[in-house]
Write an enzyme that holds these catalytic residues in place. Sequence first.
Site, short mmCIF file in Angstrom:
data_model
loop_
_atom_site.label_atom_id
_atom_site.label_comp_id
_atom_site.label_asym_id
_atom_site.label_seq_id
_atom_site.Cartn_x
_atom_site.Cartn_y
_atom_site.Cartn_z
CB THR A 110 1.08 7.90 7.15
OG1 THR A 110 0.32 6.65 7.51
CG2 THR A 110 0.30 8.53 6.84
CG ASP A 111 4.22 1.87 6.76
OD1 ASP A 111 5.14 1.88 7.53
OD2 ASP A 111 3.57 1.02 6.94
N PRO A 112 6.38 5.21 5.49
CG PRO A 112 8.06 6.32 6.94
CD PRO A 112 6.31 6.14 7.52
#
Length: 229
Positions: A77-79
């Site tokens: 969830t950390d693009p």
Amino acid sequence: KNIALFQRMFRDDDEVVIPDVYPDLSSRRVLTMQQIDGYPLQEILAPGVDQSLKDWVAIKYFRVVWRQVFEYGVLHTDPNPGNYLVTYHPKLVILDFGSIRIFPEKIRRAYHDLAKAILARDKAEMARCFVELDYLDPGDDPEPMCRIMDIIFEPVLKDGDYNPRNYNSVQRGMEIAAIGLEHRLFKDPGHRVFLVRALMGLDAYLKQAGTVINWHREFKACVDAVRDG
């Protein structure tokens, strides 16, 4: 543990690289990982880079994200572009696993069912999934949420080439907010926050790449690849 999990998830995909960990050189505060040479994602998406390479990255990233959602219910969830490299082969390298969310099996399956229903334009099944995912309560009118899904998934609904740069995220976001306010759609399950975060990153990268292909068929392939009983 997150790295080991992603290594298992993508062990059958030789185009995805998850660095090894050196446990003997690691501690609670220090994580020592395999060094991998490659180009930061932001450099690949910059002007002047060969479009065919950008297309490869865009399509691969798209597939990797949706495989996490539909097949595993485990989502990076950390693009941040600093969390990815593209090697010379090319291969996609994922580096940072500090922000991983694991969805309950019920949620993973419901998102997969929702995607199938969106593609099939099956509003009754979409309504069931909205309740399962806690976006609606039983008995709520599903039509406003169906309209929101049409807006969000516009790039993959048409069976034809689509330019991601034609999708105005700000305008679409305002339309979604207006529908939500008008119909008092205030439920906000926790899994939504992390999914939206990942999809916003995906949207940004596809826009930067400017890859014009049939995204409907790409999305459908991601959905069909998972066979839930």
